[in-house]
Scaffold this active site. Structure first.
Site, PDB file in Angstrom:
ATOM      1  N   ASP A  10       0.866  -1.167   0.000  1.00 29.00           N
ATOM      2  CA  ASP A  10       0.000   0.000   0.000  1.00 29.00           C
ATOM      3  C   ASP A  10       0.911   1.227   0.000  1.00 29.00           C
ATOM      4  OD1 ASP A  10      -2.363   1.658   0.511  1.00 29.00           O
ATOM      5  OD2 ASP A  10      -1.588   1.837   2.548  1.00 29.00           O
ATOM      6  N   ASP A  12      -0.235   5.210   0.867  1.00 28.39           N
ATOM      7  CA  ASP A  12      -0.502   6.240   1.874  1.00 28.39           C
ATOM      8  C   ASP A  12      -0.630   5.641   3.263  1.00 28.39           C
ATOM      9  OD1 ASP A  12      -0.571   8.432   0.071  1.00 28.39           O
ATOM     10  OD2 ASP A  12      -2.540   7.775  -0.605  1.00 28.39           O
ATOM     11  N   LYS A  55     -11.858  11.287  -4.543  1.00 26.83           N
ATOM     12  CA  LYS A  55     -13.159  11.766  -5.038  1.00 26.83           C
ATOM     13  C   LYS A  55     -14.283  11.250  -4.148  1.00 26.83           C
ATOM     14  CE  LYS A  55     -12.417  10.189  -9.259  1.00 26.83           C
ATOM     15  NZ  LYS A  55     -10.969   9.889  -9.263  1.00 26.83           N
ATOM     16  N   GLU A  56     -14.165  10.006  -3.745  1.00 27.55           N
ATOM     17  CA  GLU A  56     -15.163   9.425  -2.846  1.00 27.55           C
ATOM     18  C   GLU A  56     -15.183  10.145  -1.498  1.00 27.55           C
ATOM     19  OE1 GLU A  56     -13.884   6.404  -5.852  1.00 27.55           O
ATOM     20  OE2 GLU A  56     -12.877   7.857  -4.553  1.00 27.55           O
ATOM     21  N   LYS A  86      -6.234  19.052  -6.309  1.00 24.90           N
ATOM     22  CA  LYS A  86      -5.602  18.516  -5.101  1.00 24.90           C
ATOM     23  C   LYS A  86      -4.376  17.685  -5.452  1.00 24.90           C
ATOM     24  CE  LYS A  86      -5.099  14.734  -2.411  1.00 24.90           C
ATOM     25  NZ  LYS A  86      -4.834  13.325  -2.765  1.00 24.90           N
ATOM     26  N   THR A 124      -5.302   2.909  -3.406  1.00 23.42           N
ATOM     27  CA  THR A 124      -6.463   3.634  -3.910  1.00 23.42           C
ATOM     28  C   THR A 124      -6.091   5.024  -4.411  1.00 23.42           C
ATOM     29  OG1 THR A 124      -6.980   4.500  -1.713  1.00 23.42           O
ATOM     30  CG2 THR A 124      -8.014   2.425  -2.338  1.00 23.42           C
TER      31      THR A 124
END
Length: 256
Positions: A10, A12, A55-56, A86, A124
């Protein structure tokens, strides 16, 4: 018996503590540029992290925390524009060296690379964010160290769905039992667990209290030879910092 073939990371919160002082700051700069009076505090952002994907996350904020905002006619375009801005601010922050890698990350990646263990990313966040982080921490060449970079909207469902890990495994032509995943959050852990991956968790300030049931081990960090990790759950098997030997041992403990 399955031999360890690849490490899947992953990004972040796992490779670097990018959330509080990276993505959150970039979101706020994008809001300011758009003339919005939104301000995501560190505390609010911790709650917004319950949703994966930028976006979510904006949509979740509007649905739960800013219901009085008059939405534009084309909300999808509006959200996409904010998110694109962003991303631009985030890459600029990374270029300034604002966010270093977490302890032990660079060492473990180099150990795996030198040992011929394949590397991949399942995240993501957007591909641009991944490129920025790798370029400004490990160097531009490091992007080529990762055989597959599964990022952003390449799959329809984001974590905690397992889709991104299935995507990476398919691209690498590997079975889940040949790999180890590295995560930092509940959503990431659930995603990897549903993909049947041995998962090593390194927590951060936002995720220390998450439920990591099913993880091979939960640590506060990977650590270094002169700076041990703290075990939050699981058995470190006699190791004091996370190296490739420990990863292999944890993988073997689950797969024989």
């Amino acid at each position: 018996m399955s031999t360890l073939a690849a490490l899947i990371f992953d990004v972040d919160g796992t490779l670097a503590d990018t959330e509080r002082d990276g993505h959150r700051v970039a979101f706020n700069l994008a809001f300011q540029e758009a003339g919005l009076d939104w301000e995501w505090s560190p505390e609010l952002y911790g709650e917004l992290l319950a949703v994966t994907g930028g976006k979510e996350r904006i949509r979740f904020y509007l649905d739960k925390y800013n219901t009085g905002f008059k939405r534009p006619g084309d909300l999808d375009e509006f959200v996409a524009g904010l998110h694109a801005a962003k991303t631009g601010f985030y890459t600029k922050l990374m270029a300034k060296g604002a966010i270093p890698l977490r302890p032990g990350v660079e060492r473990l990646i180099n150990e795996a690379k030198d040992a011929g263990v394949r590397l991949a990313i399942a995240t993501t966040t957007t591909p641009e964010n991944v490129t920025a982080l790798l370029t400004y921490t490990l160097g531009a060449d490091s992007i080529d160290w990762f055989e597959v970079i599964g990022a952003g909207d390449v799959v329809p469902l984001k974590k905690p769905a397992p889709d991104i890990f299935h995507y990476v495994l398919d691209k690498m032509n590997l079975a889940s039992e040949q790999c180890v995943a590295f995560e930092d959050s509940y959503n990431g852990m659930r995603s990897a667990h549903q993909a049947r991956l041995t998962t090593i968790v390194t927590t951060n300030g936002y995720t220390a209290d998450d439920d990591f049931d099913g993880a091979a081990i939960v640590l506060d960090q990977m650590g270094e030879p002169d700076a041990s990790f703290t075990v939050q759950a699981g058995d470190a098997l006699g190791f004091s910092h996370l190296n490739l030997g420990m990863v292999r041992a944890l993988h073997k403990a689950e797969h024989g």
